[in-house]
Design a protein around this motif. Structure first.
Motif, PDB file in Angstrom:
ATOM      1  N   MET A  76      -3.629  42.664  31.770  1.00 12.15           N
ATOM      2  CA  MET A  76      -4.262  41.597  31.040  1.00 12.15           C
ATOM      3  C   MET A  76      -4.256  41.928  29.549  1.00 12.15           C
ATOM      4  SD  MET A  76      -7.804  39.651  31.811  1.00 12.15           S
ATOM      5  CE  MET A  76      -9.131  40.356  30.874  1.00 12.15           C
ATOM      6  N   ARG A  77      -4.004  40.925  28.748  1.00  8.44           N
ATOM      7  CA  ARG A  77      -3.942  41.098  27.304  1.00  8.44           C
ATOM      8  C   ARG A  77      -5.326  41.337  26.720  1.00  8.44           C
ATOM      9  NH1 ARG A  77      -0.245  37.195  23.649  1.00  8.44           N
ATOM     10  NH2 ARG A  77      -0.233  38.481  21.800  1.00  8.44           N
ATOM     11  N   ASP A  78      -5.414  42.250  25.781  1.00 10.46           N
ATOM     12  CA  ASP A  78      -6.682  42.583  25.139  1.00 10.46           C
ATOM     13  C   ASP A  78      -6.728  41.905  23.772  1.00 10.46           C
ATOM     14  OD1 ASP A  78      -8.913  43.697  23.982  1.00 10.46           O
ATOM     15  OD2 ASP A  78      -8.339  45.773  24.372  1.00 10.46           O
ATOM     16  N   PHE A  79      -7.630  40.945  23.626  1.00 11.82           N
ATOM     17  CA  PHE A  79      -7.743  40.188  22.377  1.00 11.82           C
ATOM     18  C   PHE A  79      -8.842  40.729  21.452  1.00 11.82           C
ATOM     19  CE2 PHE A  79      -5.848  37.021  25.267  1.00 11.82           C
ATOM     20  CZ  PHE A  79      -4.736  36.683  24.512  1.00 11.82           C
ATOM     21  N   ARG A  80      -9.429  41.846  21.807  1.00 11.12           N
ATOM     22  CA  ARG A  80     -10.534  42.349  20.989  1.00 11.12           C
ATOM     23  C   ARG A  80     -10.114  42.700  19.572  1.00 11.12           C
ATOM     24  NH1 ARG A  80     -12.851  46.722  25.034  1.00 11.12           N
ATOM     25  NH2 ARG A  80     -10.631  46.804  25.432  1.00 11.12           N
ATOM     26  N   HIS A  81      -8.873  43.120  19.397  1.00 17.20           N
ATOM     27  CA  HIS A  81      -8.444  43.571  18.077  1.00 17.20           C
ATOM     28  C   HIS A  81      -7.288  42.764  17.503  1.00 17.20           C
ATOM     29  CE1 HIS A  81     -11.165  46.880  18.663  1.00 17.20           C
ATOM     30  NE2 HIS A  81     -10.556  47.171  19.803  1.00 17.20           N
ATOM     31  N   ASP A  82      -6.665  41.943  18.322  1.00 24.06           N
ATOM     32  CA  ASP A  82      -5.544  41.124  17.850  1.00 24.06           C
ATOM     33  C   ASP A  82      -5.781  39.686  18.289  1.00 24.06           C
ATOM     34  OD1 ASP A  82      -3.183  39.911  17.106  1.00 24.06           O
ATOM     35  OD2 ASP A  82      -1.920  41.039  18.506  1.00 24.06           O
ATOM     36  N   HIS A  83      -6.111  38.837  17.332  1.00 22.64           N
ATOM     37  CA  HIS A  83      -6.411  37.433  17.610  1.00 22.64           C
ATOM     38  C   HIS A  83      -5.263  36.493  17.255  1.00 22.64           C
ATOM     39  CE1 HIS A  83     -10.592  39.104  16.660  1.00 22.64           C
ATOM     40  NE2 HIS A  83     -10.475  39.041  17.969  1.00 22.64           N
ATOM     41  N   SER A  84      -4.119  37.056  16.935  1.00 25.19           N
ATOM     42  CA  SER A  84      -3.008  36.243  16.437  1.00 25.19           C
ATOM     43  C   SER A  84      -2.486  35.237  17.463  1.00 25.19           C
ATOM     44  CB  SER A  84      -1.870  37.134  15.940  1.00 25.19           C
ATOM     45  OG  SER A  84      -1.371  37.936  17.001  1.00 25.19           O
ATOM     46  N   ALA A  85      -2.661  35.518  18.747  1.00 30.65           N
ATOM     47  CA  ALA A  85      -2.181  34.595  19.781  1.00 30.65           C
ATOM     48  C   ALA A  85      -3.228  33.544  20.160  1.00 30.65           C
ATOM     49  CB  ALA A  85      -1.760  35.373  21.026  1.00 30.65           C
ATOM     50  N   LEU A  86      -4.386  33.606  19.536  1.00 28.02           N
ATOM     51  CA  LEU A  86      -5.457  32.665  19.841  1.00 28.02           C
ATOM     52  C   LEU A  86      -5.381  31.450  18.928  1.00 28.02           C
ATOM     53  CD1 LEU A  86      -8.458  35.154  20.210  1.00 28.02           C
ATOM     54  CD2 LEU A  86      -6.965  34.231  22.003  1.00 28.02           C
ATOM     55  N   ALA A  87      -5.877  30.323  19.439  1.00 29.76           N
ATOM     56  CA  ALA A  87      -5.976  29.107  18.633  1.00 29.76           C
ATOM     57  C   ALA A  87      -7.386  28.547  18.788  1.00 29.76           C
ATOM     58  CB  ALA A  87      -4.946  28.075  19.073  1.00 29.76           C
ATOM     59  N   LEU A  88      -7.977  28.164  17.691  1.00 30.86           N
ATOM     60  CA  LEU A  88      -9.312  27.587  17.677  1.00 30.86           C
ATOM     61  C   LEU A  88      -9.214  26.075  17.745  1.00 30.86           C
ATOM     62  CD1 LEU A  88     -12.435  27.887  17.072  1.00 30.86           C
ATOM     63  CD2 LEU A  88     -11.788  27.357  14.721  1.00 30.86           C
ATOM     64  N   ASN A  89      -9.858  25.480  18.741  1.00 35.96           N
ATOM     65  CA  ASN A  89     -10.023  24.030  18.771  1.00 35.96           C
ATOM     66  C   ASN A  89     -11.325  23.763  18.030  1.00 35.96           C
ATOM     67  OD1 ASN A  89     -10.894  21.361  19.538  1.00 35.96           O
ATOM     68  ND2 ASN A  89      -9.371  21.434  21.169  1.00 35.96           N
ATOM     69  N   THR A  90     -11.266  22.988  16.974  1.00 37.70           N
ATOM     70  CA  THR A  90     -12.437  22.815  16.118  1.00 37.70           C
ATOM     71  C   THR A  90     -13.605  22.154  16.830  1.00 37.70           C
ATOM     72  OG1 THR A  90     -11.573  20.754  15.208  1.00 37.70           O
ATOM     73  CG2 THR A  90     -11.068  22.802  14.001  1.00 37.70           C
ATOM     74  N   ALA A  91     -13.381  21.589  18.011  1.00 41.83           N
ATOM     75  CA  ALA A  91     -14.504  21.056  18.789  1.00 41.83           C
ATOM     76  C   ALA A  91     -15.488  22.167  19.146  1.00 41.83           C
ATOM     77  CB  ALA A  91     -14.003  20.366  20.056  1.00 41.83           C
ATOM     78  N   THR A  92     -15.011  23.404  19.224  1.00 37.96           N
ATOM     79  CA  THR A  92     -15.912  24.505  19.549  1.00 37.96           C
ATOM     80  C   THR A  92     -16.902  24.771  18.426  1.00 37.96           C
ATOM     81  OG1 THR A  92     -14.383  26.194  18.716  1.00 37.96           O
ATOM     82  CG2 THR A  92     -14.234  25.622  21.054  1.00 37.96           C
TER      83      THR A  92
END
Length: 155
Positions: free
Chosen positions: A1-17
């Protein structure tokens, strides 16, 4: 499983959040503030909602790219059916085309369609789904010509 704790580059924010960033609602951030917050945190993508960008799609898309944040989509078309949507098919299809134009102007190629609810005066979802299919069929050639993919959320 990918660890996103230190690398957020693959994440996308939906502004509804953030509670939709419009005056008096949510975080109240401008699109520029949202872009900057994503860039500062290393978040690689962002999905805006139409009411946040209004007529500034191209400007906001440029700003995101300059900050190193990819606009990965736009939410949403008008409701295609149901009591909360626009009243005439002409108005719905006109706003649908406008949402496609905004998507292309942002420099992204994905537009989310939130189809709405059960069409007023009908029972069950069968007729509503037929109307959605018909309205989609009318919009697809325009979306293709603009290089925009339509991402359909279920009824």
């Amino acid at each position: 499983m990918r660890d996103f704790r230190h690398d957020h580059s693959a994440l996308a924010l939906n502004t509804a959040t953030l509670g939709h960033n419009v005056p008096g609602v949510g975080a109240g951030w401008s699109p520029e503030q949202t872009i900057d917050a994503c860039a500062e945190r290393g978040i690689g993508g962002i999905v805006f909602w139409r009411r946040e960008i209004e007529e500034r799609a191209a400007e906001i898309g440029d700003r995101a790219r300059q900050a190193g944040v990819k606009v990965v989509g736009l939410c949403r078309t008008p409701f295609l059916v149901g009591p909360l949507g626009l009243q005439s098919e002409e108005a719905i299809l006109s706003d649908f085309r406008r949402s496609i134009d905004q998507t292309a102007a942002l420099g992204t190629d994905v537009l989310t369609i939130v189809v709405g609810g059960v069409e007023t005066g009908t029972k069950g979802v069968t007729r509503s789904l037929d109307i959605v299919a018909d309205r989609m069929a009318k919009a697809i050639p325009y979306a293709e010509a603009c290089g925009v993919k339509l991402a359909l959320e279920p009824l």
